[in-house]
Design an enzyme around this catalytic site. Structure first.
Site, mmCIF file in Angstrom:
data_model
loop_
_atom_site.group_PDB
_atom_site.id
_atom_site.type_symbol
_atom_site.label_atom_id
_atom_site.label_comp_id
_atom_site.label_asym_id
_atom_site.label_seq_id
_atom_site.Cartn_x
_atom_site.Cartn_y
_atom_site.Cartn_z
ATOM 1 N N TYR A 160 -22.367 37.884 -6.800
ATOM 2 C CA TYR A 160 -23.666 38.390 -6.548
ATOM 3 C C TYR A 160 -23.700 39.022 -5.378
ATOM 4 O O TYR A 160 -24.983 39.694 -4.742
ATOM 5 C CB TYR A 160 -24.626 37.440 -7.294
ATOM 6 N N LYS A 227 -15.061 26.856 -13.087
ATOM 7 C CA LYS A 227 -13.884 27.341 -13.838
ATOM 8 C C LYS A 227 -12.542 27.295 -13.136
ATOM 9 O O LYS A 227 -12.056 28.283 -12.761
ATOM 10 C CB LYS A 227 -14.292 29.090 -14.213
ATOM 11 N N ASP A 281 -16.709 26.780 -19.732
ATOM 12 C CA ASP A 281 -16.668 27.125 -21.159
ATOM 13 C C ASP A 281 -17.027 25.928 -21.997
ATOM 14 O O ASP A 281 -17.777 25.837 -22.915
ATOM 15 C CB ASP A 281 -15.390 27.754 -21.607
ATOM 16 N N ASP A 305 -26.160 31.631 -14.111
ATOM 17 C CA ASP A 305 -27.068 32.571 -14.798
ATOM 18 C C ASP A 305 -26.620 32.800 -16.335
ATOM 19 O O ASP A 305 -27.644 32.565 -16.856
ATOM 20 C CB ASP A 305 -26.589 33.896 -13.959
#
Ligand code: NAP
Length: 414
Positions: A160, A227, A281, A305
């Site tokens: 971002y 992740k 995930d 987000d």
């Protein structure tokens, strides 16, 4: 401080900071930004609910004095095309606490996201989003009451940051050449390139805020979501810095999952908080199958987000999910959803996301009685089957009301 277009109500007093804490008068000035699209509808409805709830809670002893601030399309109309006027930033710094409706962001070009700019300009490094279930709210979950988490999403780093180089541009070619020739990495020709900065400073201050919240609010666990199996030096580093910080600064309060099994035979010692990590995930899957295993979540920007929208869906959807963007003291509360332009000015959508963001704001300034009244009135209103279109389409026999009608029904039940 004097402003060109912003009027600070003389009847109110500004919040100040001393001893590292907010000092809130009984007549505080709070800033609000109406927002674009459905912003005016939900802001007008919410302002009425907040004022009525304050009046009910304190019988005139306390009152908010609102200062309208401008961002987005309304700002552009007032400040000669400037969507992000500097004096709005000055006013938020001055007032310390503000609330905003959603703002339009063009996709794939045009000006940069105003929300992202706001977070970066004021260094609002933590996006805080509680996700809890209220009885009677329609949910796709079998046991929505098991969903009770609060997400701390890092707000200033990650993809971002806007460090992107468009395919075909000189900058892109220069960076691609550097990466190929100097760093010996390869990728497809003409790939658009983006950079994902994750720093120890940014990660640690976000995770510190999440852990402190867990301690202050007697929560059971803090989960670092990442992740890191794929992005080892960004997402994996976030996790490692998190554990490092937990050991260094909160060693007496926290127990890691490893220690839980090696030292405590799997039984949490009394008064301690579990710190663990989960791959992003699997977190999405577990939040559907076993949400009760999660409590406080600390995430980087992009994962947070996605996760906050997905989790909001488990307890009623975007129309009800509240949020805040926080620095150490300055806080800008906001609806989690966007401007839903197709519903603009139709007096149709659910104002609850903004309204509950207001509840978070009242808790932040220590006016918990206001938040409690709003929650109770919301429970009664939804319990009576009085809801906006988004809930009505998921409920049988509901009475569908407008945005302003929902505010009226709620005010009656305060
Ligand atoms: P959106 O505005 O959040 O709307 C997506 C859908 O969510 C709506 O079509 C509606 O679903 C539902 N929804 C949103 N707000 C609702 C409410 N108050 N009550 C009931 N349902 C609601 O997302 P978008 O269409 O992707 O984005 C539109 C614009 O908003 C874009 O410019 C985007 O950049 C901006 N945006 C701003 C913010 C922010 O200011 N913080 C956040 C996200 C997006 P149904 O169609 O199913 O009824």
């Amino acid at each position: 401080m004097s402003y060109r277009h912003i009027k600070i109500p003389e009847s109110g007093q500004k919040i100040t900071i001393s001893d590292n804490r907010l000092q809130v008068p009984d007549n505080p000035i709070l800033g609000f930004v109406e927002g674009d699209g459905i912003g005016p509808d939900i802001t007008n409805a919410s302002l009425r609910v907040w004022d009525a709830a304050v009046e009910k809670a304190y019988g005139g002893k306390r009152k908010v004095h609102w200062a309208e601030l401008y961002l987005g399309e309304k700002a552009a109309g007032i400040y000669d095309g400037d969507y992000f006027p500097a004096e709005t930033m000055d006013a938020i710094r001055d007032l310390i606490v503000a609330i905003k409706g959603p703002l339009t962001t063009p996709i794939g070009g045009g000006f940069r996201s105003l929300n992202v700019s706001l977070r970066q300009e004021l260094d609002l490094y933590a996006c805080v989003r509680p996700v809890t279930y209220t009885e009677g709210v329609p949910s796709p979950m079998k046991h929505p009451e098991d969903v009770d988490v609060i997400i701390f999403r890092e707000n200033t780093e990650d993809v971002y940051c806007g460090i992107e180089f468009q395919s075909g541009t000189e900058e892109n070619k220069k960076l691609a050449k550097f990466l190929r020739e100097e760093m010996h990495v390869d990728f497809f020709e003409d790939a658009g390139l983006g950079i994902k900065p994750i720093s120890p400073f940014g990660s640690r201050r976000l995770i510190r805020k999440a852990i402190q919240y867990a301690i202050d609010n007697n929560r059971e666990s803090v989960t670092l979501v990442h992740k890191g199996n794929i992005m080892k030096f960004t997402e994996g580093a976030f996790r490692n810095w998190g554990y490092e910080l937990a050991r260094e600064e909160f060693g007496d309060e926290l127990v890691s999952e490893d220690d839980l099994w090696s030292k405590f035979d799997g039984k949490m010692p009394e008064g301690k908080i579990l710190i663990k990590d989960r791959i992003a995930d699997i977190t999405f899957q577990l939040m559907q199958l076993r949400p009760a295993e999660f409590d406080v979540l600390a995430t980087m920007n992009l994962n947070g987000d996605y996760l906050s929208d997905a989790l909001a869906a488990e307890v009623g959807g975007m129309g009800i999910a509240p949020g805040a963007n926080m620095a150490d003291h300055i806080a800008v509360f906001e609806a989690t959803h966007g401007t839903a332009p197709k519903y603009a000015n139709q007096d149709k959508v659910n104002p609850s996301s903004l309204m509950f963001s207001g509840s978070m704001m009242f808790e932040y300034i220590g006016w918990n009685e206001v938040a409690d009244r709003i929650s109770e009135a919301f429970r009664k209103t939804v319990g009576a089957g009085i809801v906006t279109y988004d809930f009505a389409r998921q409920m049988e026999g509901a009475t569908k009301v407008s945005t302003s009608g929902f505010a009226d029904a709620l005010i009656e039940r305060l």
